[in-house]
Design an enzyme around this catalytic site. Sequence first.
Site, PDB file in Angstrom:
ATOM      1  N   TYR A  33      15.779  23.859  17.666  1.00  0.00           N
ATOM      2  CA  TYR A  33      15.167  22.367  17.642  1.00  0.00           C
ATOM      3  C   TYR A  33      13.583  22.408  18.028  1.00  0.00           C
ATOM      4  CZ  TYR A  33      14.877  22.038  22.860  1.00  0.00           C
ATOM      5  OH  TYR A  33      14.520  22.321  24.304  1.00  0.00           O
ATOM      6  N   ARG A  52       6.385  27.104  15.028  1.00  0.00           N
ATOM      7  CA  ARG A  52       7.452  27.789  15.874  1.00  0.00           C
ATOM      8  C   ARG A  52       8.918  27.522  15.262  1.00  0.00           C
ATOM      9  NH1 ARG A  52       7.520  25.563  21.634  1.00  0.00           N
ATOM     10  NH2 ARG A  52       8.124  23.702  20.883  1.00  0.00           N
ATOM     11  N   ARG A 101      36.299  27.534  13.007  1.00  0.00           N
ATOM     12  CA  ARG A 101      35.627  28.101  14.004  1.00  0.00           C
ATOM     13  C   ARG A 101      35.616  29.544  13.969  1.00  0.00           C
ATOM     14  NH1 ARG A 101      36.623  30.120  19.154  1.00  0.00           N
ATOM     15  NH2 ARG A 101      34.864  29.787  20.652  1.00  0.00           N
ATOM     16  N   LYS A 150      13.598  28.778  20.337  1.00  0.00           N
ATOM     17  CA  LYS A 150      13.827  27.302  20.822  1.00  0.00           C
ATOM     18  C   LYS A 150      15.354  26.711  20.364  1.00  0.00           C
ATOM     19  CE  LYS A 150      11.416  22.814  21.602  1.00  0.00           C
ATOM     20  NZ  LYS A 150      11.687  22.773  23.188  1.00  0.00           N
ATOM     21  N   GLU A 182       8.995  29.355  33.939  1.00  0.00           N
ATOM     22  CA  GLU A 182       8.463  28.188  33.476  1.00  0.00           C
ATOM     23  C   GLU A 182       9.276  27.115  34.058  1.00  0.00           C
ATOM     24  OE1 GLU A 182       9.351  28.164  29.187  1.00  0.00           O
ATOM     25  OE2 GLU A 182      11.137  29.308  29.455  1.00  0.00           O
TER      26      GLU A 182
HETATM   27  N1  PDD Z   1      10.732  21.272  25.859  1.00  0.00           N
HETATM   28  N2  PDD Z   1       9.304  25.592  27.809  1.00  0.00           N
HETATM   29  C1  PDD Z   1      10.728  25.302  27.760  1.00  0.00           C
HETATM   30  C2  PDD Z   1      11.918  25.708  28.288  1.00  0.00           C
HETATM   31  C3  PDD Z   1      10.686  23.906  27.041  1.00  0.00           C
HETATM   32  O1  PDD Z   1      11.999  23.341  26.832  1.00  0.00           O
HETATM   33  C4  PDD Z   1       9.596  23.190  26.441  1.00  0.00           C
HETATM   34  C5  PDD Z   1       9.697  22.105  25.730  1.00  0.00           C
HETATM   35  C6  PDD Z   1       8.392  23.982  26.946  1.00  0.00           C
HETATM   36  C7  PDD Z   1       7.043  23.432  26.415  1.00  0.00           C
HETATM   37  O2  PDD Z   1       6.932  23.527  25.113  1.00  0.00           O
HETATM   38  P1  PDD Z   1       6.177  22.680  23.809  1.00  0.00           P
HETATM   39  O3  PDD Z   1       4.621  22.408  24.673  1.00  0.00           O
HETATM   40  O4  PDD Z   1       6.152  23.429  22.594  1.00  0.00           O
HETATM   41  O5  PDD Z   1       6.855  21.108  24.033  1.00  0.00           O
HETATM   42  C8  PDD Z   1       8.270  25.200  27.730  1.00  0.00           C
HETATM   43  C9  PDD Z   1      11.068  20.084  25.090  1.00  0.00           C
HETATM   44  C10 PDD Z   1       9.630  19.071  25.027  1.00  0.00           C
HETATM   45  C11 PDD Z   1      12.357  19.533  25.284  1.00  0.00           C
HETATM   46  O6  PDD Z   1      13.190  20.325  25.567  1.00  0.00           O
HETATM   47  O7  PDD Z   1      12.327  18.316  25.330  1.00  0.00           O
END
Ligand code: PDD
Length: 286
Positions: A33, A52, A101, A150, A182
Site C-alpha cells: 500500500y 516506493r 486459499r 510497505k 521507527e
Molecule cells: N505510514 N514507517 C512506518 C512503519 C510507516 O507505516 C510509515 C508510513 C512511515 C513513514 O513513511 P512515509 O513518510 O512514506 O509516509 C514510516 C503510513 C502513513 C500509514 O501506514 O498510514
Amino acid sequence: MTRTVYVNGDYLPETEAKVSIFDRGFLMGDAVYEVTSVLDGKLLDYAGHEARLARSLSELGMTNPISAEDLLAVHRELVAKNGIVNGLVYLQISRGNAGDRSFVFPDASVPGTVVLFTQAVPDLDWPTASKTGIKVIAFDDLRWGRRDIKTVQLLWPSMAKMAAKKAGCDDAFFVMDGVVTEGSSSNAYIVKGNKIITRPLSNDILHGITRAALLTYAKEAQFEIEERAFTIEEAQNADEAFVTGASTFVMPVVQVDGQPVGTGAPGTVAKRLREIYLDEARKAAI
Ligand code: PDD
C-alpha cells in the site's frame, strides 16, 4: 457522505465496492500500500510514493496491474470526485483473487487487485497534535524482517497503537536490540543542538518518503544530519524528538516512555522543520 472509491478499473460508491473473499490481500496479507497526502487538492511527494510502490511490488515479485499514467489519473480523479481539499489517498495492490486459499502464489496471469479511496482531513496541515506534540511509549519491535516493503501486515503496529492508547499516550517507538527502529507508522528522530539524528535506511525500517524529502530540506536549511540508531534513554534526554510520515508530516514528540523530552513542549526545530516541509512539499505538489 458516501465516498466514491476505485476498484479494478471502476469508480463506485463505497457501499457497492467489492473484493473477493479469496483475495490474497484478505487471506494472506499479500498486498502492498501507499498513503499519499493531499493539500489544497494537490498530491504531495507523489513521485516518491510511486517509486516506493514499484519497489515494494518488485521485492514481492508482483507485477503492477495499472500503468503509472493511469494510477496518477485515478488519484486525481478520486480527489476531484470526493472534493478533497486536505486529506489522504490510500492505495492498495494485492496479488489478486487466487480463486481459493493456498500458500502458493497464483499464476502470474491472475491480475492484482487495485483499490484506492480518499480520506478527508481538513486540518491535515496543522492539526492540534502538531501544536501540542504527542506522547509515545517504547514497544518491542516484533514485526517481520522486511519492514522496507510497505505491506498491509499492520497487526503489530495496531497492537502498539492500542498499547499506547491504554497507557494514555498517542503512539509507540518500536525498539529492537536496545535501539529505536521507527514509530508504529512513522520514522523517528531526535534533535541535539543543530543535529538531527535518525536511523539509517535498511530492511529494519520503512524508507519514508517524508523522511527522504525532509532530510534534503533540512540539509539545505543548514541542519546537521546524523544517520544512526538511538536508544529510548537518549530520546528522553534529547533536546527534541519528532516523527515523520505522509499523514503526520513532522510531528513533535514531547514524552517518551513517561519522561518529558526537552521542556516537555514542542521544540523550535520540529516546528521549523514542519514549516519547511509544508512549504517545500506544497511547492512541489502536483
Ligand atoms: N505510514 N514507517 C512506518 C512503519 C510507516 O507505516 C510509515 C508510513 C512511515 C513513514 O513513511 P512515509 O513518510 O512514506 O509516509 C514510516 C503510513 C502513513 C500509514 O501506514 O498510514
